[in-house]
Scaffold this active site. Structure first.
Site, mmCIF file in Angstrom:
data_model
loop_
_atom_site.group_PDB
_atom_site.id
_atom_site.type_symbol
_atom_site.label_atom_id
_atom_site.label_comp_id
_atom_site.label_asym_id
_atom_site.label_seq_id
_atom_site.Cartn_x
_atom_site.Cartn_y
_atom_site.Cartn_z
ATOM 1 N N ARG A 23 -12.651 74.584 53.783
ATOM 2 C CA ARG A 23 -12.933 75.218 52.501
ATOM 3 C C ARG A 23 -12.573 74.228 51.407
ATOM 4 O O ARG A 23 -11.740 73.342 51.588
ATOM 5 C CB ARG A 23 -12.135 76.502 52.312
ATOM 6 C CG ARG A 23 -10.626 76.338 52.328
ATOM 7 C CD ARG A 23 -9.910 77.545 51.778
ATOM 8 N NE ARG A 23 -10.152 77.731 50.363
ATOM 9 C CZ ARG A 23 -9.634 78.718 49.646
ATOM 10 N NH1 ARG A 23 -8.854 79.609 50.223
ATOM 11 N NH2 ARG A 23 -9.878 78.812 48.344
ATOM 12 N N ASN A 203 -12.296 68.017 47.835
ATOM 13 C CA ASN A 203 -12.234 66.837 48.710
ATOM 14 C C ASN A 203 -10.811 66.476 49.131
ATOM 15 O O ASN A 203 -10.528 65.322 49.474
ATOM 16 C CB ASN A 203 -12.891 65.631 48.026
ATOM 17 C CG ASN A 203 -14.311 65.907 47.608
ATOM 18 O OD1 ASN A 203 -15.107 66.442 48.395
ATOM 19 N ND2 ASN A 203 -14.649 65.575 46.365
ATOM 20 N N ARG A 204 -9.930 67.474 49.098
ATOM 21 C CA ARG A 204 -8.525 67.280 49.472
ATOM 22 C C ARG A 204 -7.789 66.309 48.560
ATOM 23 O O ARG A 204 -6.720 65.809 48.902
ATOM 24 C CB ARG A 204 -8.409 66.791 50.930
ATOM 25 C CG ARG A 204 -8.925 67.789 51.971
ATOM 26 C CD ARG A 204 -8.154 69.106 51.898
ATOM 27 N NE ARG A 204 -8.473 70.018 52.975
ATOM 28 C CZ ARG A 204 -9.401 70.969 52.905
ATOM 29 N NH1 ARG A 204 -10.116 71.107 51.799
ATOM 30 N NH2 ARG A 204 -9.612 71.773 53.922
ATOM 31 N N MET A 205 -8.317 66.040 47.382
ATOM 32 C CA MET A 205 -7.652 65.186 46.405
ATOM 33 C C MET A 205 -6.807 66.066 45.482
ATOM 34 O O MET A 205 -7.054 66.180 44.282
ATOM 35 C CB MET A 205 -8.674 64.364 45.623
ATOM 36 C CG MET A 205 -9.436 63.367 46.475
ATOM 37 S SD MET A 205 -8.346 62.101 47.166
ATOM 38 C CE MET A 205 -8.028 61.121 45.686
#
Length: 225
Positions: A23, A203-205
């Site tokens: 997600r 984007n997991r940033m």
């Protein structure tokens, strides 16, 4: 096909499904130039958001303690906070109580999935003054005071019936009377020396802003996600 093999293949399929869960986080951002300079004020803002937008248990937090280098964690509820620290209540003779007696360094973790946020708080814990514990205890529902009085938290019991019997007997005994706070039950206050505010990002940033003591105030820095 043998039953154990069917079970193994089923479990394997579940693992394969778990690793496909993905997600994106896109509900907010966190800028070190825009946050409050005082972590207690930043916590207050985020807690207000949680109280407004998180449906279930917005004050729930993971309390982690350590005994002989072995960590343990459980959910407790935040009952007060301010510039002096973060307050919660428990049985002093429970596992967590004994671990905090031996090692006062603990951590708290809040996670609010609706807001895609979490807060880590680390520091030293101490017992609250007796009058604070007394006041909170007397404000609890009658049945909660009964439960706190009879539960030998974290100790082994024979069965559920033993617990129910102790509860019923004590409740009948004190019916119509006030219940004093047991000496083995009361409050703790965590005095923080570390805050980390985490905001999920695409984007997991993710955004991670840390507060650490510096002189009479706090210094801020950003961590890589």
């Amino acid at each position: 096909m043998k039953p154990f093999l069917i079970i193994f293949l089923h479990l394997l399929s579940l693992v394969m499904e778990l690793d496909k869960i993905r997600r994106e986080y896109n509900k907010g951002s966190l800028d070190e130039h825009a946050v409050q300079k005082d972590p207690f004020l930043q916590f207050k803002l985020w807690m207000e958001d949680a109280l407004n937008f998180v449906k279930d248990e917005p004050t729930a937090m993971v309390l982690s303690t350590v005994d002989d280098n072995r960590p343990s964690s459980r959910i407790v509820l935040l009952k007060d906070f301010g510039s002096t620290g973060f307050t919660f209540f428990s049985n002093y003779e429970s596992r967590k109580g004994k671990e905090m007696q031996e090692n006062s360094q603990v951590s708290l973790l809040f996670f609010w999935k609706e807001l895609e946020r979490q807060i880590r708080i680390e520091g030293k814990v101490e017992k609250t003054p007796p009058e604070i514990s007394d006041e909170y205890f007397q404000g609890r529902p009658f049945e909660s005071r009964v439960a706190a009085s009879v539960s030998k938290q974290s100790r082994k019991v024979k069965n559920r019936e033993e617990l129910d019997r102790a509860f019923s007997e004590f409740k009948s005994k004190v019916k119509g009377e006030s219940i004093s706070r047991p000496d083995f039950w009361g409050g703790y206050r965590l005095i923080p020396d570390y805050f980390e505010f985490w905001q999920g990002r695409e984007n997991r940033m993710h955004d991670r802003i840390v507060y650490e003591p510096e002189g009479e105030g706090w210094t801020l820095k950003r961590l890589a996600p």
